[in-house]
Design an enzyme around this catalytic site. Structure first.
Site, short mmCIF file in Angstrom:
data_model
loop_
_atom_site.label_atom_id
_atom_site.label_comp_id
_atom_site.label_asym_id
_atom_site.label_seq_id
_atom_site.Cartn_x
_atom_site.Cartn_y
_atom_site.Cartn_z
N HIS A 1 -13.51 7.69 -23.26
CA HIS A 1 -12.64 7.22 -22.39
C HIS A 1 -12.76 7.43 -20.93
O HIS A 1 -11.84 7.05 -20.04
CB HIS A 1 -11.14 7.72 -22.94
CG HIS A 1 -10.79 6.86 -24.22
ND1 HIS A 1 -9.84 5.72 -23.90
CD2 HIS A 1 -10.67 7.18 -25.50
CE1 HIS A 1 -9.52 5.38 -25.30
NE2 HIS A 1 -9.98 6.27 -25.97
N LYS B 1 2.04 5.98 -13.74
CA LYS B 1 1.04 6.41 -14.63
C LYS B 1 0.87 7.82 -14.27
O LYS B 1 1.56 8.45 -13.55
CB LYS B 1 -0.17 5.65 -14.28
CG LYS B 1 -0.62 5.53 -12.91
CD LYS B 1 -2.11 4.80 -12.46
CE LYS B 1 -1.68 3.26 -12.75
NZ LYS B 1 -2.51 2.62 -13.75
N ARG B 2 -0.09 8.52 -14.98
CA ARG B 2 -0.24 9.97 -14.80
C ARG B 2 -0.53 10.25 -13.32
O ARG B 2 -1.36 9.36 -12.74
CB ARG B 2 -1.45 10.33 -15.53
CG ARG B 2 -1.92 11.57 -15.61
CD ARG B 2 -2.73 12.16 -16.87
NE ARG B 2 -3.94 11.08 -17.11
CZ ARG B 2 -5.00 11.33 -16.68
NH1 ARG B 2 -5.31 12.68 -15.98
NH2 ARG B 2 -6.11 10.61 -16.77
N LYS C 1 -6.29 8.28 -9.25
CA LYS C 1 -5.40 7.06 -9.59
C LYS C 1 -4.86 6.79 -8.15
O LYS C 1 -4.18 5.77 -8.15
CB LYS C 1 -4.14 7.43 -10.63
CG LYS C 1 -5.15 7.73 -11.93
CD LYS C 1 -3.98 7.91 -13.13
CE LYS C 1 -4.46 8.06 -14.41
NZ LYS C 1 -5.03 6.64 -15.01
N THR D 1 -4.60 0.52 -19.46
CA THR D 1 -3.61 -0.56 -20.19
C THR D 1 -2.30 -0.91 -19.50
O THR D 1 -1.95 -1.70 -20.09
CB THR D 1 -3.24 0.09 -21.69
OG1 THR D 1 -2.75 1.60 -21.50
CG2 THR D 1 -4.56 0.27 -22.50
N LYS E 1 -0.15 -4.64 -19.61
CA LYS E 1 1.46 -4.64 -20.03
C LYS E 1 2.30 -5.32 -18.87
O LYS E 1 3.16 -6.18 -19.07
CB LYS E 1 2.09 -3.15 -20.24
CG LYS E 1 1.48 -2.61 -21.40
CD LYS E 1 1.75 -1.10 -21.26
CE LYS E 1 1.00 -0.34 -22.36
NZ LYS E 1 0.82 1.23 -22.13
#
Length: 810
Positions: free
Chosen positions: A355, A543-544, A549, A651, A655
């Protein structure tokens, strides 16, 4: 007998009275929820038993998905939907003067995961059951989960996630299915009748107690199992005499020490004891899981020599990699197979999903830690490494550096990703770009050595949870326009594209989104006390929290926009509401500092009358699945702005797309495949390409100081971090400032800044054309079917696991 409204009402009232010995109208909403959940689980139990009986025939190969996380969220809504009785229950409850939605809101999110890894595992379980594939989950029943996040005075505060404080109605404790897991001790070898046998003595015993949760397929009578293991002390070891002498602490401490294995997800590992606990957790659940699987397999008449023909063990990232040596231990020590035969069975049983390419997430354990905690397992790993390195030496004689980098044991560490690759028959990435990076860069040596092992399986999401259940109004519009085939075959969503020239459909899309935004605005006011305008652009970044990110990039963009508004309060712009959500790992200072920055910006902007409500900034506490459902369906803009090459797939991007948000994205992970589906006109792409990022890393000729010194807008926002604008403590955001300048901006935030601003200007321009915006949203919805986890699981099933469904699915 089919469940009718009258049957449901009768069953519900009986269930309530049996559980609480009082009338329904005397009960609390929590008691009503628990009675309803228990009843729904009971409805699924007959199919659960029948499904398990079918699997006992050994006709179908079964898959066991091992994962540290299963981020299930709430289960009531999914269970009602998949059983096909939601409308019946809703009507029956209404007739009893009970609101189903109130009961659904009472349910606690199950505290079994943190981010995309765990939510992917949950989606995969749903798809396996809904496709009729014999597939089960195996993990840990965390008592306190990851943590509940509270934002107090702008900072993240971690508190225990007491998700089990109220009864978990979905699980069944299986005391008779317990397994014993051994830690520590001494292993000796003896030659018995010409065979080397190993004896393990002086070990610590931990009892692994399974809790089973039904995983209900969509209207197909299939119910698979998620088995989660809880660590408990062996009661027979209780020293009554010492306890009776008043030595309470000794017994209590021993019990707590053992049970701490299944207390929390990802214990802090910046110190030795934390690392040791993580390693314990990983061996605990793979050992218990494998013992249980093999025991059940043999009980049903399976030959141990054909295990790989009937059982697939899939490891979700490196956390369950100890399944490989543990399976070898069972086959050699308990089943008395020879090494070569055991190794062949193990390799052909185990498959591995990678991942990430981030070095921090490619786990490795100190040799002495593994030796002391898992002495027999270390011996097996050592033998695997010895035989494997012998093969490497034959292929690459004299290439010591290459062999060392590929070895399982090197530099006094056991490298779990290397072990996962060597000990499995399949290694897959989770998006096309990610897989290519694995094959051609990060794991190029392994790909050269094992070219047939590597393959791609782009991630997916279950559309039943993320569209049908969480966005009922959009689902109703889709049913009205294209029928309901998309529920079982999400690829049929593409037919929605044909209806996007219909102005009534476009208007309906607008109204649905606006209604969802109104609901979220009420939630924001309830939780944060801040009024936001549903007419503004809901710009969402959830998100985290992590440097790659790039929540920091988003912060700098908002800071720049705020500066422009201060200079020109009448700036022509569509009002925006910036919505953030996500947790930072407790020991990750920079991420926690980023949360402080988001909240400092919010405090400044939201209280400045000059801004005139043109921008609002919201940081939602405790981002979780149930909150995600509310946010995602209301989003106009989906921020997917990770540094290219760093996000394996993502992901949340899928969504948001499925719910009609427009993606602002780098060409990273599955964003590329989303772009390929919707075309460049229907997604907003910015930033460095993968080749450009990799070239910067190769040449080391990136200079953030050059950008800072030559771009006045960037200089101004960076200076704002330390000039007192957002905190009287000028050092509060110094670490973020230093990460971008002193440490040369590892994730190229400044390099992508201006392109990101231009992308946001495109958003502003597009949003002004209401019809065009909604048409683009519709195109995204129409092309989202390929990102259903049903498609992903079909690929896994056919190309990796070689298993078939119980029945022919559509």
């Amino acid at each position: 007998m089919p469940i009718t409204t009258e049957i449901f009402k009768k069953d519900f009232e009986e269930k309530f009275s049996k559980m609480y010995a009082k009338e329904l109208n005397e009960g609390s909403d929590l008691e009503r929820y628990q009675a309803l959940g228990t009843l729904v689980r009971d409805y699924a139990t007959k199919d659960w038993i029948e499904t398990n009986n079918k699997y006992k025939s050994l006709e179908n190969k079964e898959v066991y998905y091992f994962s540290m996380e299963f981020l299930l969220g709430r289960l009531l809504g999914d269970s009602l939907l998949n059983l096909g009785i939601r409308d019946i229950c809703k009507e029956g409850l209404r007739e009893l003067d009970i609101d189903l939605e109130i009961l659904e809101e009472i349910e606690q999110d199950q505290g079994l995961g943190n981010g995309g890894l765990g939510r992917l595992a949950a989606c995969f379980l749903d798809s396996m059951a809904s496709l009729g594939i014999p597939g089960h989950g195996c993990g840990i029943r965390y008592k306190y989960g990851f943590f509940d996040q509270k934002i107090i005075e702008g900072s993240q505060v971690e508190v225990a996630d007491k998700w089990l404080q109220s009864k978990n109605v979905w699980e069944i404790r299986k005391e008779d299915k317990c397994e014993i897991v051994k830690f520590g001790g001494i292993v000796t070898a003896r030659n018995i009748d010409g065979r080397l046998k190993f004896y393990h003595d002086g070990y610590e015993v931990v009892k692994a107690v399974p809790y089973d949760t039904p995983v209900i397929g969509y209207e197909n009578n299939v119910v698979n199992t998620l088995r989660l293991w809880s660590a408990e002390s062996i009661e027979d070891n209780f020293d009554f005499s010492s306890f009776n002498r008043g030595e309470y602490d000794r017994e209590i401490n021993n019990k707590s020490y053992v049970e701490s294995i299944s207390y929390i997800l990802y214990p802090e590992d910046s110190f030795y004891e934390g690392k040791l606990l993580r390693l314990k957790q990983q061996y605990f659940f793979v050992s218990a899981g494998l013992q249980s699987i093999i025991r059940n397999y043999k009980k049903n008449g399976g030959s141990i020599k054909k295990l790989h023909e009937k059982i697939s063990i899939h490891i979700n990232d490196t956390h369950p990699t100890l399944a490989i040596p543990e399976l070898m231990r069972i086959l050699i020590d308990e089943e008395e197979l020879e090494w070569d035969e055991a190794w062949n069975i193990t390799k052909n049983t185990v498959s591995y999903t990678n991942h990430t390419i981030l070095a921090e997430a490619l786990e490795k354990w100190p040799v002495n830690m593994v030796q002391e905690l898992l002495p027999r397992i270390y011996m097996i790993i050592e033998e695997i490494n010895k035989r494997y390195c012998s093969m490497l030496w034959d292929k690459y004689p004299g290439e010591w550096h290459k062999i060392s980098s590929m070895a399982i044991i090197s530099d006094n560490y056991v490298k779990m990703a290397n072990l996962a690759i060597v000990g499995s028959h399949s290694v897959n990435g989770v998006a096309k770009l990610h897989t290519e990076i694995l094959k051609n860069k990060e794991m190029a040596d392994f790909y050269e050595f094992y070219p047939n092992k590597f393959n791609n399986k782009t991630n997916g999401i279950t559309h039943r949870r993320w569209l049908i259940r969480s966005n009922p109004d959009l689902t109703a519009l889709l049913k009205d326009t294209i029928g309901d085939e998309f529920i079982k075959n999400p690829m049929k969503l593409v037919n929605f594209k044909e209806h996007l020239k219909n102005k009534n459909v476009i208007e309906s899309l607008y109204k649905i989104k606006y209604k969802n935004k109104e609901k979220l605005a009420k939630e924001i006011y309830k939780e944060k006390g801040i009024v936001v305008d549903p007419n503004s652009i809901f710009d969402v970044h959830v998100k985290r929290i992590h440097a790659y990110k790039r929540q920091t990039l988003n912060c700098l963009r908002i800071m720049d926009l705020y500066n422009r508004l201060l200079e020109n309060p009448n700036l022509d712009m569509v009002p925006r509401t910036f919505i953030f959500g996500g947790k930072a790992a407790p020991g990750y200072h920079l991420a926690k500092n980023t949360i402080q920055l988001i909240n400092a910006i919010a405090d400044k902007v939201n209280n400045d009358p000059i801004v005139k409500d043109k921008i609002k900034v919201i940081m939602m506490d405790n981002y979780r699945v149930s909150l995600a459902e509310k946010i995602i369906r209301a989003a106009d803009v989906s921020e997917q702005i990770s540094t290219t090459t760093k996000e394996a797939s993502g992901t949340s991007n899928m969504k948001f797309m499925m719910n009609g948000a427009i993606t602002v994205a780098t060409l990273d992970g599955a964003n590329i495949e989303i772009r390929d589906e919707v075309t460049d006109d229907n997604i907003i792409i910015f930033g460095l390409t993968s080749d450009e990022v990799l070239n910067y890393y190769k040449t080391c000729d990136y200079s953030s100081f050059d950008i800072y010194n030559n771009d006045s807008r960037i200089k101004k926002v960076l200076d704002n971090l330390i000039d007192g604008k957002y905190s009287e403590d000028r050092n509060k955001f110094r670490d973020i400032y230093d990460s971008l300048l002193i440490y040369n901006d590892e994730f190229f935030v400044l390099r992508d800044f201006n392109d990101y601003i231009k992308a946001q200007e495109r958003v502003d321009k597009l949003y002004r054309d209401k019809e065009k915006w909604q048409r683009i949203c519709g195109i995204n919805i129409a092309h989202s079917g390929i990102f259903s986890s049903d498609r992903t699981i079909r690929e896994y099933s056919k190309e990796i696991w070689n298993t078939k469904a119980l029945y022919k699915s559509e």
